[in-house]
Design a protein around this motif. Structure first.
Motif, short mmCIF file in Angstrom:
data_model
loop_
_atom_site.label_atom_id
_atom_site.label_comp_id
_atom_site.label_asym_id
_atom_site.label_seq_id
_atom_site.Cartn_x
_atom_site.Cartn_y
_atom_site.Cartn_z
N ASN A 220 -16.12 -14.50 1.46
CA ASN A 220 -16.87 -15.76 1.55
C ASN A 220 -16.14 -16.88 0.84
O ASN A 220 -16.08 -18.01 1.31
CB ASN A 220 -18.28 -15.57 0.98
N ARG A 221 -15.58 -16.58 -0.34
CA ARG A 221 -14.90 -17.61 -1.12
C ARG A 221 -13.53 -17.96 -0.53
O ARG A 221 -13.11 -19.12 -0.56
CB ARG A 221 -14.76 -17.13 -2.57
N THR A 222 -12.82 -16.96 0.02
CA THR A 222 -11.45 -17.20 0.51
C THR A 222 -11.44 -17.65 1.96
O THR A 222 -10.80 -18.66 2.31
CB THR A 222 -10.62 -15.91 0.35
N PHE A 223 -12.12 -16.91 2.83
CA PHE A 223 -12.07 -17.18 4.27
C PHE A 223 -13.31 -17.92 4.79
O PHE A 223 -13.37 -18.21 5.98
CB PHE A 223 -11.92 -15.87 5.04
N ARG A 224 -14.29 -18.14 3.90
CA ARG A 224 -15.56 -18.76 4.30
C ARG A 224 -16.21 -17.96 5.43
O ARG A 224 -16.68 -18.50 6.44
CB ARG A 224 -15.34 -20.21 4.72
N CYS A 225 -16.20 -16.64 5.24
CA CYS A 225 -16.75 -15.72 6.23
C CYS A 225 -17.86 -14.90 5.59
O CYS A 225 -17.62 -14.23 4.56
CB CYS A 225 -15.65 -14.80 6.76
N LEU A 226 -19.04 -14.93 6.14
CA LEU A 226 -20.19 -14.18 5.63
C LEU A 226 -20.24 -12.82 6.33
O LEU A 226 -20.63 -12.71 7.49
CB LEU A 226 -21.48 -14.96 5.87
N VAL A 227 -19.80 -11.79 5.62
CA VAL A 227 -19.81 -10.44 6.16
C VAL A 227 -19.97 -9.47 4.99
O VAL A 227 -19.48 -9.72 3.89
CB VAL A 227 -18.51 -10.15 6.93
N CYS A 228 -20.71 -8.39 5.23
CA CYS A 228 -20.91 -7.39 4.19
C CYS A 228 -19.79 -6.36 4.24
O CYS A 228 -19.01 -6.29 5.20
CB CYS A 228 -22.28 -6.71 4.35
N ASN A 229 -19.70 -5.54 3.20
CA ASN A 229 -18.64 -4.53 3.12
C ASN A 229 -18.79 -3.49 4.23
O ASN A 229 -17.78 -2.98 4.75
CB ASN A 229 -18.66 -3.85 1.75
N THR A 230 -20.02 -3.15 4.57
CA THR A 230 -20.23 -2.14 5.62
C THR A 230 -19.71 -2.63 6.96
O THR A 230 -18.97 -1.92 7.67
CB THR A 230 -21.72 -1.80 5.71
N CYS A 231 -20.06 -3.84 7.34
CA CYS A 231 -19.59 -4.39 8.62
C CYS A 231 -18.09 -4.64 8.60
O CYS A 231 -17.42 -4.54 9.64
CB CYS A 231 -20.34 -5.67 8.94
N LYS A 232 -17.57 -4.98 7.47
CA LYS A 232 -16.12 -5.23 7.36
C LYS A 232 -15.35 -3.95 7.67
O LYS A 232 -14.29 -4.00 8.32
CB LYS A 232 -15.80 -5.73 5.96
N THR B 272 -16.69 -1.41 9.41
CA THR B 272 -17.12 -0.92 10.73
C THR B 272 -16.37 -1.61 11.85
O THR B 272 -16.06 -1.00 12.89
CB THR B 272 -18.63 -1.12 10.90
N TYR B 273 -16.04 -2.90 11.67
CA TYR B 273 -15.36 -3.68 12.72
C TYR B 273 -13.98 -4.14 12.23
O TYR B 273 -13.76 -5.31 11.91
CB TYR B 273 -16.20 -4.91 13.09
N PRO B 274 -13.02 -3.21 12.15
CA PRO B 274 -11.68 -3.62 11.69
C PRO B 274 -10.97 -4.50 12.70
O PRO B 274 -10.04 -5.23 12.34
CB PRO B 274 -10.95 -2.28 11.51
N GLU B 275 -11.38 -4.45 14.01
CA GLU B 275 -10.72 -5.31 15.00
C GLU B 275 -11.07 -6.78 14.81
O GLU B 275 -10.43 -7.63 15.43
CB GLU B 275 -11.12 -4.87 16.42
N LYS B 276 -12.02 -7.07 13.93
CA LYS B 276 -12.40 -8.46 13.67
C LYS B 276 -12.10 -8.87 12.23
O LYS B 276 -11.66 -10.01 12.00
CB LYS B 276 -13.88 -8.65 13.95
N TYR B 277 -12.35 -7.97 11.28
CA TYR B 277 -12.31 -8.37 9.86
C TYR B 277 -11.16 -7.72 9.08
O TYR B 277 -11.16 -7.78 7.86
CB TYR B 277 -13.64 -8.03 9.20
N SER B 278 -10.21 -7.12 9.78
CA SER B 278 -9.03 -6.62 9.07
C SER B 278 -8.10 -7.79 8.75
O SER B 278 -8.22 -8.88 9.32
CB SER B 278 -8.31 -5.57 9.91
N LEU B 279 -7.16 -7.53 7.87
CA LEU B 279 -6.25 -8.57 7.40
C LEU B 279 -4.88 -8.42 8.06
O LEU B 279 -4.39 -7.30 8.27
CB LEU B 279 -6.09 -8.50 5.87
#
Length: 352
Positions: A191-203, A205-212
């Motif tokens: 949230n602080r770095t990418f301004r993205c609201l996502v929880c650890n579980t979803c992060k 669960t969806y590596p095709e969207k929230y991986s680095l």
């Protein structure tokens, strides 16, 4: 004030004892000798022991190195220069002429056989805390140390406040929620770095969207430039130490779905991005093949020149000698010939 007399010499002490005894005997000649009491006997024995102790002390002062102590050892004392002890210092060390007092203040001469060394004046050295030892009692630099500690504590508080998680409101509607599942346990670093609201579980669960993604992956796979990747407004990134080498630059990590959205916007669609990617790959292969063919032609040219030069060097040039006559021909004329000096090859020549 009591009069402290210096200890008497042993001979004088004995003379005083004899005089006292003779005086006592003369005063008691006319009187019958009475037996001595126990107190008198005790006093006499005490005086005798004191006299022996004084005699022993006087002998010790006279020759400190020659009189053993109770353990039959020499006493621990400074040996005088006038002593007869074999360990006494030489008299030449004490024989100084007039005007030689200044030699005592001169520094000792350095032995030339010794290697180079550094002489430190410990009285002028300053503790710079190089050994990480904190001076609790303070010193000349105490004010500076307190100022440095105060600044360090202030920076530590700022870092803690920056990395601290924000407080949650009592109203659930005011708290940020995960964009995938609506959970309140969001990842505050994202949230602080990418301004993205996502929880650890979803992060996870969806590596095709929230991986680095690294900077190299963004440039090669999504065909983005350095200027675009350095722009915080377009693509926010996270800095982390390089795992391959600590002295290299920090890694720039980007969020996958943000990079993809920007790449689709730049190239129009994923299909257009794929076309551009294959076109550039084909261009790379074409340039690589062209470079290979150029090198092959250059190699052939060098090989051809080398073979021609070798053949040219191997060619034999005849060196003919003088003309000589070798019989007559069918018409009866003399045959004039020349022979090569190296290989013996002969040719007919005509002499005018």
């Amino acid at each position: 004030m009591p009069n402290h007399e210096a200890p008497k010499e042993p001979s004088k002490l004995l003379e005083a004892v004899h005089i006292a005894l003779s005086t006592e005997s003369s005063t008691t000649e006319g009187v019958a000798k009475a037996p001595l009491t126990a107190e008198q006997l005790r006093q006499i024995e005490l005086n005798r022991l004191k006299a022996k102790a004084r005699q022993r002390e006087a002998r010790t002062h006279a020759e400190p190195s020659s009189v053993p102590n109770g353990n039959n050892k020499r006493p621990l004392a400074v040996t005088a220069a006038t002593s007869t002890s074999p360990t006494a210092p030489s008299k030449r060390a004490y024989e100084r002429k007039e005007g030689d007092e200044g030699d005592l203040l001169k520094p000792l001469k350095r032995n030339s056989r010794l290697s180079n060394y550094f002489e430190y004046d410990l009285s002028k050295m300053v503790n710079t805390k190089g050994g990480f030892l904190v001076d609790e009692d303070g010193g000349p630099g105490k004010e500076v140390d307190e100022e440095v500690q105060r600044r360090e504590k202030q920076r530590e508080k700022e870092r803690a406040a920056k990395n601290a998680e924000p407080f949650r409101s009592l109203d659930p509607a005011l708290n940020p929620k995960c964009r995938e599942c609506g959970s309140l346990d969001i990842d505050h670093v994202y949230n602080r770095t990418f301004r993205c609201l996502v929880c650890n579980t979803c992060k996870n669960t969806y590596p095709e969207k929230y991986s680095l993604l690294t900077k190299t992956e963004c440039k090669e796979d999504y065909i983005l430039t350095d200027s675009e990747l350095r722009d915080e407004e377009l693509l926010p990134h996270m800095l982390k130490p390089n795992p391959h080498q600590a002295t290299w630059n920090n890694m720039m990590l980007f969020l996958r779905y943000q990079v993809e959205e920007f790449a689709w916007k730049k190239w129009g669609s994923p299909e257009e991005l794929d076309k551009e990617f294959f076109r550039r790959e084909e261009e790379k292969r074409r340039k690589k093949g062209k470079k290979f063919e150029k090198g092959l032609r250059e190699l052939r040219r060098k090989t051809r020149e080398g073979i021609w030069q070798k053949r040219k060097d191997e060619e034999h040039t005849h060196d003919f000698g003088a003309v000589f006559f070798d019989g007559e021909d069918s018409e009866g004329e003399e045959l004039s010939k020349q022979r090569c000096k190296d290989c013996g090859f002969e040719i007919e020549v005509e002499v005018f």
